[in-house]
Scaffold this motif. Sequence first.
Motif, PDB file in Angstrom:
ATOM      1  N   ARG A  28      23.228  23.872  74.096  1.00 51.77           N
ATOM      2  CA  ARG A  28      24.770  23.920  74.019  1.00 51.77           C
ATOM      3  C   ARG A  28      25.269  22.916  75.136  1.00 51.77           C
ATOM      4  N   GLU A  29      24.406  22.374  75.964  1.00 55.34           N
ATOM      5  CA  GLU A  29      24.788  21.197  76.820  1.00 55.34           C
ATOM      6  C   GLU A  29      24.301  19.918  76.532  1.00 55.34           C
ATOM      7  N   LEU A  30      25.097  19.199  76.050  1.00 55.21           N
ATOM      8  CA  LEU A  30      25.200  17.789  75.375  1.00 55.21           C
ATOM      9  C   LEU A  30      24.348  17.722  74.394  1.00 55.21           C
ATOM     10  N   GLU A  31      23.340  18.431  73.796  1.00 56.10           N
ATOM     11  CA  GLU A  31      22.568  17.918  72.669  1.00 56.10           C
ATOM     12  C   GLU A  31      23.526  18.094  71.351  1.00 56.10           C
ATOM     13  N   ILE A  32      24.078  19.289  71.156  1.00 54.83           N
ATOM     14  CA  ILE A  32      24.973  19.499  70.092  1.00 54.83           C
ATOM     15  C   ILE A  32      25.914  18.485  70.044  1.00 54.83           C
ATOM     16  N   THR A  33      26.781  17.834  70.939  1.00 56.96           N
ATOM     17  CA  THR A  33      27.719  17.013  71.148  1.00 56.96           C
ATOM     18  C   THR A  33      27.011  15.675  70.490  1.00 56.96           C
ATOM     19  N   GLU A  34      25.913  15.382  70.884  1.00 55.67           N
ATOM     20  CA  GLU A  34      25.447  13.980  70.652  1.00 55.67           C
ATOM     21  C   GLU A  34      25.121  13.922  69.038  1.00 55.67           C
ATOM     22  N   ILE A  35      24.679  15.130  68.705  1.00 56.65           N
ATOM     23  CA  ILE A  35      24.397  15.385  67.040  1.00 56.65           C
ATOM     24  C   ILE A  35      25.754  15.313  66.412  1.00 56.65           C
ATOM     25  N   LEU A  48      26.024  23.943  60.785  1.00 54.26           N
ATOM     26  CA  LEU A  48      25.928  25.230  61.336  1.00 54.26           C
ATOM     27  C   LEU A  48      24.548  25.381  62.254  1.00 54.26           C
ATOM     28  N   PHE A  49      24.657  25.611  63.478  1.00 55.64           N
ATOM     29  CA  PHE A  49      23.504  25.883  64.150  1.00 55.64           C
ATOM     30  C   PHE A  49      23.319  27.188  64.523  1.00 55.64           C
ATOM     31  N   GLU A  50      22.215  27.441  63.638  1.00 52.16           N
ATOM     32  CA  GLU A  50      21.847  28.935  63.771  1.00 52.16           C
ATOM     33  C   GLU A  50      21.314  29.713  65.071  1.00 52.16           C
ATOM     34  N   HIS A  51      20.622  28.744  65.888  1.00 51.89           N
ATOM     35  CA  HIS A  51      20.134  29.315  66.972  1.00 51.89           C
ATOM     36  C   HIS A  51      20.487  28.541  68.257  1.00 51.89           C
ATOM     37  N   VAL A  52      21.661  28.923  69.027  1.00 51.75           N
ATOM     38  CA  VAL A  52      21.870  28.316  70.217  1.00 51.75           C
ATOM     39  C   VAL A  52      21.314  28.771  71.409  1.00 51.75           C
ATOM     40  N   ARG A  53      20.606  28.096  72.125  1.00 50.34           N
ATOM     41  CA  ARG A  53      19.723  28.278  73.307  1.00 50.34           C
ATOM     42  C   ARG A  53      20.845  29.318  74.398  1.00 50.34           C
ATOM     43  N   GLY A  54      20.503  30.352  74.611  1.00 47.65           N
ATOM     44  CA  GLY A  54      21.309  31.052  75.546  1.00 47.65           C
ATOM     45  C   GLY A  54      22.342  32.204  74.995  1.00 47.65           C
ATOM     46  N   SER A  55      22.536  32.190  73.541  1.00 50.72           N
ATOM     47  CA  SER A  55      23.448  32.655  72.945  1.00 50.72           C
ATOM     48  C   SER A  55      23.146  33.463  71.695  1.00 50.72           C
ATOM     49  N   PRO A  56      23.412  34.629  71.400  1.00 52.03           N
ATOM     50  CA  PRO A  56      22.970  35.220  70.083  1.00 52.03           C
ATOM     51  C   PRO A  56      23.893  35.061  69.177  1.00 52.03           C
ATOM     52  N   PHE A  57      24.954  34.189  69.402  1.00 53.68           N
ATOM     53  CA  PHE A  57      25.995  33.701  68.138  1.00 53.68           C
ATOM     54  C   PHE A  57      25.732  32.500  67.851  1.00 53.68           C
ATOM     55  N   ASP A 135      31.509  38.954  79.303  1.00 52.10           N
ATOM     56  CA  ASP A 135      30.646  37.965  79.594  1.00 52.10           C
ATOM     57  C   ASP A 135      30.890  36.731  78.763  1.00 52.10           C
ATOM     58  N   LEU A 136      31.739  35.733  79.022  1.00 52.51           N
ATOM     59  CA  LEU A 136      31.846  34.561  78.278  1.00 52.51           C
ATOM     60  C   LEU A 136      30.547  33.738  78.065  1.00 52.51           C
ATOM     61  N   GLY A 137      29.789  34.005  79.198  1.00 53.46           N
ATOM     62  CA  GLY A 137      28.566  33.124  79.055  1.00 53.46           C
ATOM     63  C   GLY A 137      27.631  33.343  77.789  1.00 53.46           C
ATOM     64  N   LYS A 138      27.824  34.527  77.183  1.00 50.15           N
ATOM     65  CA  LYS A 138      27.158  34.847  76.085  1.00 50.15           C
ATOM     66  C   LYS A 138      27.683  34.054  74.711  1.00 50.15           C
ATOM     67  N   LEU A 139      28.763  33.709  74.594  1.00 49.42           N
ATOM     68  CA  LEU A 139      29.218  32.733  73.714  1.00 49.42           C
ATOM     69  C   LEU A 139      28.770  31.223  73.672  1.00 49.42           C
ATOM     70  N   PRO A 140      28.447  30.674  72.657  1.00 45.74           N
ATOM     71  CA  PRO A 140      27.874  29.441  72.879  1.00 45.74           C
ATOM     72  C   PRO A 140      29.122  28.248  73.031  1.00 45.74           C
ATOM     73  N   ILE A 141      29.583  28.410  73.998  1.00 46.17           N
ATOM     74  CA  ILE A 141      30.315  27.422  74.523  1.00 46.17           C
ATOM     75  C   ILE A 141      29.948  26.287  75.111  1.00 46.17           C
ATOM     76  N   LEU A 142      30.435  24.929  74.549  1.00 47.25           N
ATOM     77  CA  LEU A 142      29.771  23.578  74.903  1.00 47.25           C
ATOM     78  C   LEU A 142      29.877  23.070  76.012  1.00 47.25           C
ATOM     79  N   LYS A 143      29.134  22.365  76.839  1.00 45.06           N
ATOM     80  CA  LYS A 143      29.642  21.482  77.855  1.00 45.06           C
ATOM     81  C   LYS A 143      29.210  20.107  76.991  1.00 45.06           C
ATOM     82  N   CYS A 144      30.290  19.234  76.838  1.00 45.77           N
ATOM     83  CA  CYS A 144      30.485  18.413  75.652  1.00 45.77           C
ATOM     84  C   CYS A 144      29.624  16.848  76.350  1.00 45.77           C
ATOM     85  N   TRP A 145      30.260  16.506  77.356  1.00 39.12           N
ATOM     86  CA  TRP A 145      30.018  15.230  78.012  1.00 39.12           C
ATOM     87  C   TRP A 145      29.339  15.389  79.618  1.00 39.12           C
ATOM     88  N   PRO A 146      28.494  14.417  79.891  1.00 34.46           N
ATOM     89  CA  PRO A 146      27.808  14.445  81.013  1.00 34.46           C
ATOM     90  C   PRO A 146      28.553  14.751  82.214  1.00 34.46           C
TER      91      PRO A 146
END
Length: 612
Positions: A28-35, A48-57, A135-146
């Motif tokens: 969820r950190e930068l990689e999804i953004t680049e794609i 649809l990213f079915e498996h985001v590291r660190g999130s069950p969603f 726990d908002l950390g469980k959601l696959p919230i993106l860090k978009c840019w460096p």
Amino acid sequence: MAFPDIQSFMRLLEERGELVRVSVPVSRELEITEIADRLVKSGGPAVLFEHVRGSPFPLVIGLMGTRERTALALGVKDLDDLAAKVRHLVDLKGGGGVGGLLSNVGKLRDAMHLPPRRVRAGPAQEVVWRGDEVDLGKLPILKCWPLDGGPFVTLPLVITRDPETGERNMGMYRMQIMGKNVTGMHWQRHKTGTRHLEKAKRLGQHLEVAVAIGGDPALIYAATAPLPPIPGLDEFALAGYLRGERYPVTKGVTVDLDVPANAEFVLEGYVDPAEDWAVEGPFGDHTGFYTLPDLYPRFHVTAVTMRRNPVYPATIVGRPPMEDAYLIEASERLFLPAAQLILPEVVDYHMPPAGVAHNLVLVSIKKTYPGQAYKVANGLFGLGQMMFAKVIVVVDEGVPVNDFGAVWREVTARAEPGRDTLVTRGPIDVLDHSSRGWGYGGKLIIDATRKLPEEVGSAASSREGQGQEREEKTFAPHPAGHLPPFEGVLAQRQTPDGYWYVALRKTRPGQAQALAEAFAADPAARGVRHLLIGDEQTDVQNVQDVWWTILNNIDPERDVRRVGHLLAWDGARKLPEEGFVREWPPKIEMTPEVVRRVDALWHIYGLPGNPR
């Protein structure tokens, strides 16, 4: 066509080959953004990213990443159909006795779809987290840019209610994650959420807030739409009209607010107006530059509700074109009839991606009297969020405003620098980093319409005003691509339609002005009408990149001026020695490491091609 929820829209896109699945784990950190950035710029599918590291969603992105998908999401064959749909609604007939009144019945039936429909419960509340469970950390919230200050919720539907009038508002305001149950709330000074918070402060109470993530495409769009202040018209009402049926809402479980019953997630909580604001940002914004850190309110999350199997929808913003360009175009089409009610001479208007919405508005008019272009431009400055427009170019009705090159050719042919340009001042988007003050700066009107005798006073121009065809002008570039030797010029290009693009590495105050004066005095510049001075990262071979840089980096009152026979646009970085006291933000760029990693993994993702 109404979609019950966002997952039904996803299924339709997948059936049409417009959504693909990535089953391998992604970050969820930068990689999804680049794609996602590569796909939206190449017109690729939603993912649809079915498996985001660190999130069950799972996470879906790019749902409205093309003009066609946006039209499908809003229930029309083409975005132009939105204007016809609204025009049909507002053009009520009042004459003709009983027959005339009966002709309105179908339209009034459409209007009845506006109020939301209260339901006892909905899928959005099938699972509930309260208190320490949040726990908002469980959601696959993106860090978009460096350089982003952290992960951000980028597609939130933020719901508040006026503490005095009870009027509801929904807006899309980015939310930085600041803890397991705390986020920032990016309410800018012009936003309705800010007004609600100010009223709550006067009343000495917390402001309840609900944040829906998901819903259906019509509601997601409605949260971005610049609605006029009409009683009873809110984002739920607009979504209901677009859907053709009343929008289902239910009461929050811990807040007294209506929330979308078909959302994927809902965050419930409050903002305390008495609490000190927190530092939010930086954030790679829709301008294509970073918005620098600033103080904003904190949102405290007391509960999270969700479906049993939710999908987290996200978007990214950055260098255009991005997904938001199609949402902006939808708003153009939707509100064209309303603009024409107030300014009937308006034929069409367009906010091209290079202008990132407010920086550039191209408008065509049916001109019948002198000064009409300025009348229309000033009228547009008074219409809702159009007050933030920085540059308005007015052309005649036969010029297609969605043809970027045609408009600027018209500017060189019909707009004489100085005579047909007017600088004024007004409100500016607070995300604008180049304005003279925060939320306040210069504006430029360019009259590129045919000139009437009263507007020019010359015999030749009088003949043009009597209907003579204008002379087509071609500006031949100098064969050697000549430019007077000057420090800092890294690249330059002259075009046949009278523009000279320059990339300048600025190292001292006044450098761009000196370049403009030296250039205007050079014989090679005789046929040039506009000198566009960009920063050192400007790609002079890419007209969109040139204009994107220029429009972001100018305050027209300070940076656009007539120098000799041409108009010089100073889009270079501004220095403290020039009286610019704020920090100049960097352009958004992905790290080389992430770019290389995505290159290497593209075939493993299973995505089409590998656009870069």
